[in-house]
Design an enzyme around this catalytic site. Structure first.
Site, PDB file in Angstrom:
ATOM      1  N   HIS A  83       6.869 -66.497  56.909  1.00 53.80           N
ATOM      2  CA  HIS A  83       7.702 -66.046  57.533  1.00 53.80           C
ATOM      3  C   HIS A  83       8.807 -64.768  56.919  1.00 53.80           C
ATOM      4  O   HIS A  83       9.795 -64.362  56.909  1.00 53.80           O
ATOM      5  CB  HIS A  83       9.345 -67.233  57.698  1.00 53.80           C
ATOM      6  N   HIS A 123      12.927 -61.956  65.820  1.00 49.73           N
ATOM      7  CA  HIS A 123      12.777 -62.827  65.823  1.00 49.73           C
ATOM      8  C   HIS A 123      12.747 -64.478  64.903  1.00 49.73           C
ATOM      9  O   HIS A 123      13.032 -65.844  65.014  1.00 49.73           O
ATOM     10  CB  HIS A 123      11.600 -64.256  66.698  1.00 49.73           C
ATOM     11  N   ASP A 251       4.014 -65.842  68.956  1.00 51.46           N
ATOM     12  CA  ASP A 251       3.709 -66.612  67.245  1.00 51.46           C
ATOM     13  C   ASP A 251       2.945 -67.595  66.633  1.00 51.46           C
ATOM     14  O   ASP A 251       2.428 -67.876  66.216  1.00 51.46           O
ATOM     15  CB  ASP A 251       5.612 -67.469  68.281  1.00 51.46           C
ATOM     16  N   PHE A 305      -3.869 -78.055  64.380  1.00 50.19           N
ATOM     17  CA  PHE A 305      -3.315 -77.375  65.662  1.00 50.19           C
ATOM     18  C   PHE A 305      -3.744 -76.957  66.740  1.00 50.19           C
ATOM     19  O   PHE A 305      -3.047 -76.683  67.148  1.00 50.19           O
ATOM     20  CB  PHE A 305      -2.639 -76.463  64.363  1.00 50.19           C
TER      21      PHE A 305
HETATM   22  C1  LIG Z   1      -1.444 -70.493  60.866  1.00 53.99           C
HETATM   23  O1  LIG Z   1      -1.630 -72.190  60.815  1.00 53.99           O
HETATM   24  C2  LIG Z   1       0.364 -72.449  61.393  1.00 53.99           C
HETATM   25  C3  LIG Z   1       0.530 -70.987  61.820  1.00 53.99           C
HETATM   26  C4  LIG Z   1       1.485 -71.264  61.893  1.00 53.99           C
HETATM   27  C5  LIG Z   1       2.776 -72.770  61.863  1.00 53.99           C
HETATM   28  C6  LIG Z   1       4.212 -72.598  62.107  1.00 53.99           C
HETATM   29  C7  LIG Z   1       5.272 -71.948  61.713  1.00 53.99           C
HETATM   30  N1  LIG Z   1       4.643 -73.551  63.426  1.00 53.99           N
HETATM   31  O2  LIG Z   1       3.590 -74.263  63.722  1.00 53.99           O
HETATM   32  C8  LIG Z   1       3.944 -75.285  63.908  1.00 53.99           C
HETATM   33  C9  LIG Z   1       4.592 -76.383  63.886  1.00 53.99           C
HETATM   34  O3  LIG Z   1       5.594 -75.657  63.192  1.00 53.99           O
HETATM   35  N2  LIG Z   1       5.129 -77.610  63.511  1.00 53.99           N
HETATM   36  C10 LIG Z   1       5.463 -78.430  63.566  1.00 53.99           C
HETATM   37  C11 LIG Z   1       4.703 -79.258  62.373  1.00 53.99           C
HETATM   38  C12 LIG Z   1       4.856 -78.699  60.877  1.00 53.99           C
HETATM   39  O4  LIG Z   1       3.676 -80.293  63.096  1.00 53.99           O
HETATM   40  C13 LIG Z   1       2.979 -79.359  63.360  1.00 53.99           C
HETATM   41  C14 LIG Z   1       1.481 -79.611  63.608  1.00 53.99           C
HETATM   42  C15 LIG Z   1       3.509 -78.142  63.970  1.00 53.99           C
HETATM   43  C16 LIG Z   1       1.766 -73.935  61.772  1.00 53.99           C
HETATM   44  C17 LIG Z   1       0.463 -73.297  61.254  1.00 53.99           C
HETATM   45  O5  LIG Z   1      -0.317 -73.781  60.618  1.00 53.99           O
HETATM   46  C18 LIG Z   1       0.617 -75.466  60.616  1.00 53.99           C
HETATM   47  C19 LIG Z   1       0.004 -76.931  61.697  1.00 53.99           C
HETATM   48  C20 LIG Z   1      -1.230 -77.558  60.723  1.00 53.99           C
HETATM   49  C21 LIG Z   1      -0.892 -77.043  59.442  1.00 53.99           C
HETATM   50  C22 LIG Z   1       0.406 -76.351  59.374  1.00 53.99           C
HETATM   51 ZN   LIG Z   2       7.413 -66.395  63.822  1.00 55.03          ZN
END
Ligand SMILES: COc1ccc(/C(C)=N\OCC(=O)N2C[C@H](C)O[C@@H](C)C2)cc1OC1CCCC1
Ligand SMILES: [Zn+2]
Length: 352
Positions: A83, A123, A251, A305
């Site tokens: 971030h 953001h 995002d 994801f």
């Molecule tokens: C390239 O990958 C990612 C990029 C960005 C994110 C962010 C900032 N948020 O994404 C959703 C999130 O925070 N969640 C909340 C909880 C941690 O459960 C999750 C399933 C959804 C997360 C990414 O991958 C994650 C999810 C699988 C491994 C790490």
């Molecule tokens: Zn973001």
């Protein structure tokens, strides 16, 4: 003193110019932009987009004040793995490309476009590299300040607007009071919608909302092809709903990018999540999902994801703007397959 071509001084201006030729493309390598702009990817991307969209003339923006604001905003992104200001630059450039989709040719006002780019740029400012849940569980003062509700999102908005109060950073000084009010309203709405806890709500409404839009879709009178249908939305509320979804898509766009870019973001988010897990472990707190480096299954987590969150969201989006955004769906698919291949490869390696 004249302003550098991309907003910031860099000895690599020629290389940066070459990269910025792809500012309208989904394949722009934001990490290269960061390196060749002396770590000012957010400033250079935003400045280039503002120039290209003629927003500096439209809103009588002082270029110097815009640069002052962008450099200050960029300096308020922390040096955390995911971030950081590169993520903000990445999301800003992504929403710029989404706004270029022909379906939106006549959809948004200049002010709405300004607000959308501004919301993307701000953001995650001052994001400490931990989740809302962690701030709540650790009784962080930010959770106290925002009553456990969209803590990080509220904080980024407050920081970003505080910086605007600085006289020589107020690049929106020539907007009318009404325009400033609308910009603030749309930015708040969009940034608050990036809270992952709102994802379910967005998915609930997106289906019916897009069906109603498709019904209203008009054939552009001068369109030379049947696909060039512009979405005309009479209500600002509906246009903001679309911008909210657009920022959420931007995002969560890492898996829609080329594998070489996507895997860099995976490394960064896992660094950030595992560091949070380390802090939870040493504080005797329960370790959050995906945050335990000792039991992490990075490939499985990304497949989950993609399947649970990213692919369903982007399929809804691609449906609305069909045939555009097929490249994003193709990248999601090939990236998921690549992670599945890593897993199958892993098990056969173990068998040798
Ligand atoms: C390239 O990958 C990612 C990029 C960005 C994110 C962010 C900032 N948020 O994404 C959703 C999130 O925070 N969640 C909340 C909880 C941690 O459960 C999750 C399933 C959804 C997360 C990414 O991958 C994650 C999810 C699988 C491994 C790490
Ligand atoms: Zn973001």
């Amino acid at each position: 003193d004249t302003i550098p071509r991309f907003g910031t001084e860099t000895p690599h201006e020629a290389k940066l110019a070459e990269l910025m030729d792809n500012i309208d493309a989904w394949g722009l390598n934001i990490f290269d932009v960061h390196n060749y702009s002396q770590s000012h990817s957010l400033t250079s991307v935003m400045y280039t987009i503002f120039k290209k969209r003629n927003l500096i003339e439209t809103f009588r923006i002082s270029p110097q004040k815009l640069i002052n604001y962008l450099v200050t905003l960029e300096s308020h992104y922390l040096d955390v793995p995911y971030h950081c200001s590169i993520h903000a630059a990445d999301v800003t450039q992504a929403i710029h490309v989404l706004l270029l989709i022909p379906s939106f040719e006549n959809t948004f006002t200049d002010l709405e476009i300004l607000a959308a780019l501004f919301a993307a740029a701000i953001h995650d400012v001052d994001h400490p590299g931990v989740t809302n849940q962690y701030l709540i569980n650790s009784d962080n003062e930010l959770a106290l300040m925002y009553n456990d509700t969209s803590v990080l999102e509220n904080h980024s908005l407050a920081v970003a607007f505080k910086l605007l109060q600085n006289e020589d950073c107020d690049f929106i000084e020539n907007l009318s009071d009404e325009q400033r009010k609308i910009l603030r309203q749309i930015s708040i709405d969009m940034v608050l919608a990036t809270d992952m806890s709102k994802h379910g709500a967005i998915m609930q409404t997106i289906q019916s909302f897009h069906q109603s839009l498709k019904a209203k879709q008009c054939k552009d009178s001068n369109s030379n092809s049947s696909t060039n249908d512009s979405l005309v939305l009479t209500e600002q509320k509906e246009r903001v709903q679309l911008l909210r979804e657009m920022l959420h898509c931007a995002d969560l766009s890492n898996p829609t990018k080329h594998l070489s870019i996507y895997t860099q973001w995976v490394d960064r988010i896992m660094d950030e999540f595992h560091y949070q897990g380390d802090r939870e472990r040493s504080a005797g707190m329960p370790i959050s999902p995906m945050c335990n480096r000792r039991t992490a299954d990075i490939e499985m987590a990304q497949i989950g994801f993609i399947q649970a969150i990213v692919e369903p969201l982007w399929q809804m989006w691609a449906q609305l703007v069909y045939p555009h955004c097929q490249q994003m769906l193709d990248n999601i698919d090939s990236n998921r397959q690549w992670y599945e291949y890593q897993i199958s490869n892993r098990s056969s390696r173990n068998n040798t």
